[in-house]
Design an enzyme around this catalytic site. Structure first.
Site, mmCIF file in Angstrom:
data_model
loop_
_atom_site.group_PDB
_atom_site.id
_atom_site.type_symbol
_atom_site.label_atom_id
_atom_site.label_comp_id
_atom_site.label_asym_id
_atom_site.label_seq_id
_atom_site.Cartn_x
_atom_site.Cartn_y
_atom_site.Cartn_z
ATOM 1 N N ARG A 1 0.904 -1.286 -0.034
ATOM 2 C CA ARG A 1 0.109 0.322 0.032
ATOM 3 C C ARG A 1 0.665 1.146 -0.086
ATOM 4 O O ARG A 1 2.052 1.241 1.009
ATOM 5 C CB ARG A 1 -1.116 0.556 1.483
ATOM 6 N N HIS B 1 -4.690 4.144 3.682
ATOM 7 C CA HIS B 1 -5.796 3.684 3.859
ATOM 8 C C HIS B 1 -6.715 4.332 3.859
ATOM 9 O O HIS B 1 -7.724 3.843 2.852
ATOM 10 C CB HIS B 1 -6.097 3.063 5.781
ATOM 11 N N TYR C 1 2.616 4.076 11.182
ATOM 12 C CA TYR C 1 3.076 2.905 11.148
ATOM 13 C C TYR C 1 3.914 1.973 10.185
ATOM 14 O O TYR C 1 4.818 1.126 10.140
ATOM 15 C CB TYR C 1 2.107 2.011 11.123
#
Length: 353
Positions: A250, A254, A263
């Site tokens: 990714r 998100h 993170y």
């Protein structure tokens, strides 16, 4: 016997091997490219749309276009698609107007469609609940003796949900003509795959349901197409479902409400951006003499104009009446509901509906 297709758990590749896919001529290669460009344009314009305050939280799918376009092009028009929120724009590949999907993100009633019009189910926000839906429809097609199959999309995080296990097990037992397509971008919001499962790969999970699993480079649109075509042929032949694990990373948040810097591996993100799926495919098409500057500009201009028109159409739609929120809340509405609606109209001062 079910098994993982590549025992070494490697990823199927086409573009990096610079090979051709049987049955794909120049027109089909360009059709794939047009679909990827349309999806990319939709995603990029929707992000701007959100930043301008014209839609709410938006789930970004940048660098997922190869998985979406490659798999849809392996289907027939009669096959069914069950998307998650990460595939919110996949209906564009079935002729759905951009305005309809934009309306969905705006929370407008015009953002809902009759699934039978496009053979595209409603966009599913709850994680994995679309998997049993797809399994049931696919089984129904089998019972009716129809040719159609179904494909259901979900992320890596969905494989940790009960609904995924129920749907996958049901499809396996009933030998339903279903393609279980996992877009493994290696993050369930902020939870990495390593914290989700002890399985070596997500495709290994398929074996427990008697379903063959295969792994593919999710950034390689041709490899995705090839793997999905094989799964669809297997489904049509009565051999049941297939699990496809499309592996990528990714490279965007998100969703617009997410700050991944806390993170995610930022160096890895930058590496992935340099090798994102649309650019990889463009370079492949140029090497094979299929794409040139003028054609690329023409295709991108067409997609941008489609989005401009879609945004204009979406914003021209009048606001819905606020009474819709109340009308379908109860079969037998309590007497107080009418008073509540009247009070809400008073508070809003007639500004909404």
């Amino acid at each position: 016997m079910a098994r993982v297709a590549h025992e070494e758990h490697g990823l199927r590749s086409v573009i990096d091997e610079d090979r051709e896919v049987e049955g794909l001529g120049e027109q089909e290669l360009l059709d794939l490219y047009r679909s990827m460009v349309l999806l990319r344009t939709y995603d990029e314009r929707s992000l701007v749309y959100h930043r301008q305050g014209r839609i709410g939280t938006y789930a970004i799918f940048w660098n997922h276009e190869a998985m979406q376009a490659g798999s849809v092009h392996a289907l027939e028009d009669g096959d069914w698609i069950f998307p998650s929120y990460r595939e919110s724009a996949i209906g564009l590949l079935r002729g759905m107007p951009p305005a309809t999907i934009l309306h969905w993100w705006r929370g407008h009633p015009a953002g809902w469609w009759n699934p039978a019009d496009y053979n595209v189910g409603s966009i599913c926000v709850p994680i994995a609940t679309q998997v049993p839906h797809a399994a049931g429809l696919a089984w129904g097609k089998k019972l009716k003796g129809e040719r159609a199959c179904a494909i259901v999309y979900f992320g890596d995080g969905a494989t940790s949900e009960g609904a995924f296990h129920e749907g996958a097990n049901f499809a396996g037992v009933m030998r339903a003509p279903l393609v279980l397509f996992c877009n493994n971008n290696q993050w369930a919001i902020s939870t990495p795959v390593s914290a989700q499962t002890r399985a070596e790969t997500l495709a290994d999970k398929a074996v427990g349901y008697g379903i063959p699993g295969t792994r593919v480079d999710g950034g390689d649109v041709l490899a995705v197409y090839e793997a999905t075509r094989e799964a669809v042929e297997r489904a049509r032949n009565g051999d049941g479902p297939t699990f496809i694990e499309a592996v990528t990373y990714r490279a965007a948040p998100h969703a617009t409400a997410d700050d991944p810097r806390t993170y995610i591996d930022l160096e890895r993100v930058e590496q992935e951006k340099q090798n994102e799926c649309l650019g990889r495919y463009e370079r492949y098409l140029r090497r094979h003499g299929v794409l040139h500057d003028d054609l690329e500009a023409e295709i991108k201009a067409e997609s941008l104009e489609a989005m401009r028109q879609g945004i204009a159409e979406a914003e021209a739609e009048p606001d819905p009446d606020i009474g819709l929120v109340f009308e379908h809340a109860y079969v037998n509405p309590p007497a107080s509901l009418a008073k509540d609606l009247a009070e809400l109209r008073r508070i809003l001062g007639g500004t909404v509906g």
